[in-house]
Design a protein around this motif. Sequence first.
Motif, PDB file in Angstrom:
ATOM      1  N   GLY A 135       0.814  -1.207   0.000  1.00 26.79           N
ATOM      2  CA  GLY A 135       0.000   0.000   0.000  1.00 26.79           C
ATOM      3  C   GLY A 135       0.845   1.254   0.000  1.00 26.79           C
ATOM      4  O   GLY A 135       0.537   2.228  -0.712  1.00 26.79           O
ATOM      5  N   THR A 136       1.913   1.259   0.797  1.00 28.56           N
ATOM      6  CA  THR A 136       2.813   2.414   0.831  1.00 28.56           C
ATOM      7  C   THR A 136       3.490   2.627  -0.514  1.00 28.56           C
ATOM      8  O   THR A 136       3.656   3.769  -0.966  1.00 28.56           O
ATOM      9  CB  THR A 136       3.876   2.217   1.933  1.00 28.56           C
ATOM     10  N   ALA A 137       3.880   1.535  -1.166  1.00 26.90           N
ATOM     11  CA  ALA A 137       4.505   1.648  -2.488  1.00 26.90           C
ATOM     12  C   ALA A 137       3.537   2.269  -3.494  1.00 26.90           C
ATOM     13  O   ALA A 137       3.924   3.115  -4.318  1.00 26.90           O
ATOM     14  CB  ALA A 137       4.966   0.275  -2.967  1.00 26.90           C
ATOM     15  N   TYR A 138       2.264   1.852  -3.432  1.00 25.01           N
ATOM     16  CA  TYR A 138       1.258   2.430  -4.321  1.00 25.01           C
ATOM     17  C   TYR A 138       1.081   3.926  -4.061  1.00 25.01           C
ATOM     18  O   TYR A 138       1.054   4.743  -5.000  1.00 25.01           O
ATOM     19  CB  TYR A 138      -0.078   1.707  -4.145  1.00 25.01           C
ATOM     20  N   VAL A 139       0.976   4.299  -2.793  1.00 18.04           N
ATOM     21  CA  VAL A 139       0.773   5.709  -2.438  1.00 18.04           C
ATOM     22  C   VAL A 139       1.957   6.556  -2.885  1.00 18.04           C
ATOM     23  O   VAL A 139       1.782   7.637  -3.465  1.00 18.04           O
ATOM     24  CB  VAL A 139       0.551   5.847  -0.919  1.00 18.04           C
ATOM     25  N   ARG A 143       1.790   9.533  -5.741  1.00 22.92           N
ATOM     26  CA  ARG A 143       2.019  10.903  -5.294  1.00 22.92           C
ATOM     27  C   ARG A 143       3.362  11.459  -5.739  1.00 22.92           C
ATOM     28  O   ARG A 143       3.549  12.687  -5.784  1.00 22.92           O
ATOM     29  CB  ARG A 143       1.911  10.972  -3.767  1.00 22.92           C
ATOM     30  N   ALA A 144       4.305  10.605  -6.073  1.00 18.49           N
ATOM     31  CA  ALA A 144       5.647  11.066  -6.448  1.00 18.49           C
ATOM     32  C   ALA A 144       5.775  11.303  -7.949  1.00 18.49           C
ATOM     33  O   ALA A 144       6.421  12.261  -8.379  1.00 18.49           O
ATOM     34  CB  ALA A 144       6.707  10.068  -5.978  1.00 18.49           C
ATOM     35  N   ILE A 145       5.155  10.434  -8.738  1.00 21.07           N
ATOM     36  CA  ILE A 145       5.258  10.559 -10.190  1.00 21.07           C
ATOM     37  C   ILE A 145       4.213  11.559 -10.687  1.00 21.07           C
ATOM     38  O   ILE A 145       3.059  11.499 -10.264  1.00 21.07           O
ATOM     39  CB  ILE A 145       5.049   9.187 -10.866  1.00 21.07           C
ATOM     40  N   PRO A 146       4.588  12.471 -11.575  1.00 20.81           N
ATOM     41  CA  PRO A 146       3.593  13.390 -12.146  1.00 20.81           C
ATOM     42  C   PRO A 146       2.420  12.625 -12.762  1.00 20.81           C
ATOM     43  O   PRO A 146       2.621  11.648 -13.490  1.00 20.81           O
ATOM     44  CB  PRO A 146       4.391  14.154 -13.216  1.00 20.81           C
ATOM     45  N   SER A 147       1.228  13.037 -12.436  1.00 17.27           N
ATOM     46  CA  SER A 147       0.037  12.279 -12.837  1.00 17.27           C
ATOM     47  C   SER A 147      -0.082  12.139 -14.347  1.00 17.27           C
ATOM     48  O   SER A 147      -0.572  11.123 -14.844  1.00 17.27           O
ATOM     49  CB  SER A 147      -1.225  12.950 -12.281  1.00 17.27           C
ATOM     50  N   LEU A 148       0.357  13.141 -15.082  1.00 21.18           N
ATOM     51  CA  LEU A 148       0.229  13.077 -16.540  1.00 21.18           C
ATOM     52  C   LEU A 148       0.993  11.889 -17.113  1.00 21.18           C
ATOM     53  O   LEU A 148       0.553  11.284 -18.094  1.00 21.18           O
ATOM     54  CB  LEU A 148       0.741  14.379 -17.157  1.00 21.18           C
ATOM     55  N   ILE A 149       2.112  11.514 -16.473  1.00 20.34           N
ATOM     56  CA  ILE A 149       2.940  10.418 -16.989  1.00 20.34           C
ATOM     57  C   ILE A 149       2.225   9.084 -16.831  1.00 20.34           C
ATOM     58  O   ILE A 149       2.037   8.339 -17.802  1.00 20.34           O
ATOM     59  CB  ILE A 149       4.309  10.400 -16.282  1.00 20.34           C
ATOM     60  N   THR A 186      -5.680   9.015  -7.477  1.00 17.55           N
ATOM     61  CA  THR A 186      -5.140   9.931  -6.469  1.00 17.55           C
ATOM     62  C   THR A 186      -5.977   9.903  -5.199  1.00 17.55           C
ATOM     63  O   THR A 186      -5.437   9.930  -4.085  1.00 17.55           O
ATOM     64  CB  THR A 186      -5.081  11.355  -7.027  1.00 17.55           C
ATOM     65  N   GLY A 187      -7.297   9.851  -5.337  1.00 16.89           N
ATOM     66  CA  GLY A 187      -8.179   9.812  -4.180  1.00 16.89           C
ATOM     67  C   GLY A 187      -7.979   8.554  -3.356  1.00 16.89           C
ATOM     68  O   GLY A 187      -7.993   8.605  -2.112  1.00 16.89           O
TER      69      GLY A 187
END
Length: 320
Positions: A135-139, A143-149, A186-187
């Motif tokens: 779960g932490t890896a997913y979060v 949150r770290a990678i730009p969403s557009l990518i 993201t949510g």
Amino acid sequence: MSRYIVKRILQSLLTVVIVVIAVFLLLRLMPTSGYFTREDYINMTEEMRSAYLKSLGVTDPAFIQLQRFFTGVFKGDLGRSITVYPKLPIRTILAEKVPYSLWFGLASMFISVTLGFGLGILMARFKDRWPDHLGTAYVVTVRAIPSLIYLFLIQIWVTGIMRWPMVFYEDRPVTWILPVVSLSLTGIAWYGIWLRRFMVDEENRDYIKFARSKGLSQKYIMRHHVLRNAVVPLVQYLPVQLLLTIAGSLIIESIYSIPGMGGLLVYAIKQQDNNLVQVLVLIYAVLGVAGVFVGDLLMAFVDPRIRLAEKKKKKEALRV
């Protein structure tokens, strides 16, 4: 409680009015070319432009223009678009675009809350074990990678594997899946990580230790004490997230060519469509303030301590 509600309503109305007035006055500092389509501006003489601006009431004092705008809003007249959709009533534009953003927003919010809460509970229940690490890896990834990518990669890979169209088609429900899922990612991460944090904090409190010493099962403690109290801080932000999600996502609606409200404000600003900009700002301001207001009310209903604090103040006032 009634005094609190009235006070928050008045504060919310004042906030909306201040935001709209500020944007309204700032727009009046913009070049007047924004009140013309490009063809009209080129073909008109200076006298014709001045007469046209006068007919629109743009040359009137700012106070009179503001009064006229609010009067029109109360009457349901939002004006007409100038450059984005020339001469088309703004009510018609919104009537076409709001349903798309509303449907995708509600669907993605349902998925975000359901899966996000489930992820947070799972991470807290198996703290420092492999479900928590996954779960932490997913979060962190979301949150770290730009969403557009990652949204673009999801669109390319999934549509290629599933043989789905890459853009939204209203008459093909299969094309609704990816936009809703993408809008939820993201949510899910946000609700998951915060619920985990609040649940872990609750588990370390003294009343939980006391409950364990009484012999209560871990399942009962997690359900009736830890989870119940950990959800309270998140309740305040649910309406805000819901209303902002309904307002539309610029990236998602742009990637999948969804004709919603996501990119309408940005495009209206670029085109200097002042009428459309001030109406959209009013809508977004109302949504944001309404979300905060409803969140405060939910906190008052969910958390008994808020009601008790208010009753205590009333009793002290009566004693005085």
